[in-house]
Scaffold this motif. Structure first.
Motif: not given
Length: 161
Positions: A60, A62, A73-74, A76
């Protein structure tokens, strides 16, 4: 190119400082260099998994490029990959400003220098970066961070979309 960067840095001695880092702080600095080398290797081979393997991040994690409206998020990095994979870019060096370690959490604030090669020549961009890591099993794992061009002009042409 690194010689040019060194020449520029020596021209401005007030911004270049000789700091001593603990072994743990130096390990964090080295991890970022490993990540940037892996990023370039991935870009050159069009394989973002190289970066994910050599620069582990939390699921998770960021990252916030401040020219964007909100942190990404996620995955990136994979989304950012689409922006840079076709650019003719190479990382030059980094200059740590602050490195802090609290138990298993590390934070580093630094300048990152990239060369972007365009049809009109090369442009060196300078980014202000903050990155936060957690040490797990003797490996620094990225939790997240933020990147800001030093000026809006410095972000061109790298961020042209």
């Amino acid at each position: 190119m690194k010689k040019l960067f060194l020449l520029i840095a020596l021209s401005f001695p007030f911004i270049v400082s000789a700091q001593q880092y603990s072994a743990q702080e130096q390990g964090l600095i080295d991890q970022i260099k490993i990540c940037w080398d892996a990023w370039m290797e991935g870009v050159e081979t069009n394989n973002p998994d190289i970066w994910y393997k050599k620069c582990p991040s939390m699921e998770n994690a960021s990252f916030w490029w401040t020219d964007e409206g909100a942190p990404q998020q996620n995955d990136w990095a994979k989304r950012n990959w689409d922006y840079v994979k076709d650019q003719n870019v190479g990382w030059i060096d980094m200059r740590p400003v602050i490195v802090r370690i609290w138990d298993d959490i590390g934070m580093i604030q630094f300048y990152g220098y990239w060369e972007i090669r365009t049809k009109d020549g090369s442009v060196i961009t300078e980014f202000k970066r903050t990155e936060v890591f957690k040490k797990e099993n003797d490996t620094w794992v990225l939790l997240g961070g933020q990147g800001t061009p030093s000026s809006s002009r410095d972000s061109e042409p790298y961020w042209e979309r």
